[in-house]
Enzyme design. Structure first.
Site: not given
Length: 621
Positions: A85, A159, A183
């Protein structure tokens, strides 16, 4: 490192499950370079907007060749490709946090990334996210809304959107996300993956762009619970330089392996769903839990829901503002509109508001603690609906808030959680649930997730497969690494400490749990000791191992497990001639168990032929 920014579509064409790749490497079916060539091909176009940046092909090939020259010895993730990420630092590669104008190039790897690389994993690139990790939907990115792996009209979840989608598409074996409000779990549910949100502090946040620094946690997306455990075992490690890091503590009773365990589920009137089929799917999940040994216990979910609201409706939003205060104050126009409005709202709460919320959270946490007197873990829907991208963009705050209904409270209350797939709905989209437990219960949760995931095809007949690849899991591997210590000790009891017998309270009062009702190996004799020999008014047996070649018996025993911290006081209360030694069980394993000094057998009655204390008591009566 050199790099490119244009990426991928489909999968590698073979299973990216870690166990499968490791078997291929051992058997010479393919090499790390073969795998990386497939990854390069799979990531050359990116219609899902899963990636922000993939490393240059030649850099990936060089890493694979380096590993091949070294060999797999001592590298538990040898040749395993993974995605990162883009709020987690990879040395020499820009970290954008989903905001190009915020980007910086770190000189060193994030702590957790370095551990994975040292274990032989191959970093493929950086993935898309809701900007500054603010959102649970995957649409809040200037790099494009990340598209769901099953339906491009649906949100991917966020996210950690690209991290989940890249694994679901079979482009990498696992990925790292972060999880503050859900997330690492919501994207797992929407893409048919395992999503582990570890205990806060077990995976270092050094080198991670903070969202809420006191709550943030790196998370793991994987195709199977086994893969998640393999990665977790490598990634965790105490980072003394990180103020929020903490060493792993013993996890205690392993409910994930126990034949019977207790799961807390919200009262039916406290469950909310916003999509057809979700209630029915959760009801079916509850029935499946029963089928694998769970006792379902209804809990009061109200304090959890109130705690969840504190995360975005209370002053914790101020942490998001503080994390990027200098940047957003200087360049507010560079921030995604919804993200900007949410973050700037964090400048408004007063210090008094923060204290008031902290006090309320402590009150709620105390109420929630009572749950653990009656259950081992929680069983929850991971999300209450799966909105379309159009619906999310139309009402970005309301729809996003709904997605956190069952996830937002977890880090505030210091819980660990793992999202697991369950079924496919009529619309062809996956539905998943989450198991949650107090801090340091990560390993039992992973064991339960493994048990759950492996039972699904046979129990439900849907053959969920791995992510969106259409492939199924390999045979269950037997060499999973230890990912923690249980802090428990087992003891075999054969008489007055058996369940229902007069001294059983000495086990139950110390939190002991029944592990197995079994028997010893057939090399023991059982005696009823003279009451004077134990001197406490409760008759007890003496278990004695026979000499080699002598007639022995298999004697009924129960194996109980208790915290190590309680074991000393338990042993201290055992009167002579009894004590604790080692007992061989019927399966050939050894455990702590009651023994008797030879002198204590003088005048004792040999009751071995009855096969156990209970049988002798029944005949005696």
């Amino acid at each position: 490192m050199s790099m490119q920014t244009n990426i991928q579509s489909g999968g590698a064409g073979f299973s990216m499950e870690i166990a499968s790749l490791q078997a291929d490497y051992r058997n010479g079916v393919r090499t790390p370079l073969d795998v990386i060539e497939a990854v390069i091909a799979a990531t050359e176009s990116d219609p899902h907007h899963a990636w922000i940046l993939r490393l240059e092909a030649d850099a990936l090939r060089a890493r694979a060749k380096e590993l091949q020259q070294r060999g797999p010895e001592g590298l538990p993730l040898y040749g395993i490709p993974f995605a990162i990420k883009d709020n987690i630092d990879l040395a020499g590669v820009p970290t954008t946090a989903g905001c190009p104008e915020y980007a910086y190039v770190p000189a060193v790897n994030a702590f957790v990334i370095q551990r994975l690389l040292d274990a032989g994993a191959i970093a493929v690139g950086k993935t898309n996210l809701d900007q500054f990790a603010t959102g649970l939907n995957g649409t809040r990115s200037p790099y494009g809304a990340c598209l769901n792996a099953f339906d491009p009209k649906r949100v991917s979840g966020g996210s950690s959107s690209g991290s989940a989608v890249s694994v679901a598409l079979g482009q990498v074996s696992f990925s790292l996300g972060t999880d503050t409000a859900g997330s690492g779990r919501v994207p797992a549910a929407f893409n048919n993956l395992i999503g582990l949100k570890p205990t806060c502090g077990l995976l270092s946040t050094s080198g991670v762009v903070p969202a809420c620094r006191s709550l943030d946690m790196p998370s793991i997306f994987a195709l199977t619970a086994e893969d998640a455990q393999r990665v977790f075992a490598v990634a965790q490690g105490y980072d003394a330089a990180n103020a929020y890091a903490r060493p792993a503590a013993p996890y205690g009773f392993d409910f994930g392996l126990a034949p019977r365990f207790r799961l807390g589920v919200p009262a039916s009137d406290q469950l909310r769903f916003f999509q057809d089929g979700y209630k029915e799917a959760f009801d079916a999940a509850c029935e499946h839990a029963r089928s694998i040994g769970a006792e379902l216990v209804t809990i009061d979910f109200a304090p959890y829901l109130e705690a969840a609201r504190l995360l975005y409706e209370g002053p914790w939003v101020a942490e998001r503002y503080l994390a990027i205060k200098e940047f957003i104050d200087a360049k507010p126009e560079a921030v995604f509109p919804v993200t900007r409005d949410i973050t700037l709202g964090g400048a408004k709460p007063l210090a008094a508001d923060a204290f008031a919320a902290a006090y309320r959270l402590r009150d709620l946490a105390r109420r929630c603690e009572q749950t653990w007197n009656s259950v081992d873990a929680l069983l929850l829907p991971t999300a209450p609906s799966h909105p379309t991208i159009a619906a999310m963009l139309h009402e970005p705050i309301a729809r996003n808030s709904e997605l956190g209904l069952y996830t937002n409270f977890m880090n505030l209350l210091d819980y660990a959680g793992v999202a697991v797939p369950f079924s496919m709905l009529a619309d062809g989209l996956p539905f998943g649930v989450t198991f949650a437990a107090p801090a340091h219960q990560d390993v039992p949760l992973l064991h339960l997730a493994r048990r759950w995931q492996r039972s699904l095809p046979a129990a439900i007949g849907l053959g969920l497969g791995l992510g969106a690849t259409g492939l199924t899991a390999t045979a269950m591997p037997q060499d999973l690494p230890a990912a923690g210590q249980d802090g428990q000790i087992r003891v075999a009891v054969c008489g007055a400490h058996l369940l229902g017998q007069p001294l059983h309270h000495q086990l139950s009062s110390r939190g002991a749990r029944l592990v197995a009702a079994t028997a010893t190996a057939p090399c023991y004799r059982l005696y009823a000791l003279a009451e004077a020999g134990v001197g406490i008014g409760v008759q007890r047996p003496g278990l004695a191992r026979v000499e080699p070649g002598a007639q022995g018996y298999a004697i009924e025993v129960e194996v109980w497990e208790m915290p190590v911290a309680q074991f000393g006081s338990f042993v201290a209360g055992i009167p002579a001639p009894l004590g604790i030694g080692r007992t061989e069980l019927a399966d050939g394993s050894w455990t702590s168990g009651f023994i008797c000094e030879p002198a204590g057998l003088a005048g004792a009655l040999d009751i071995s032929a009855f096969g156990g204390w209970r049988a002798w008591l029944a005949r005696k009566q």
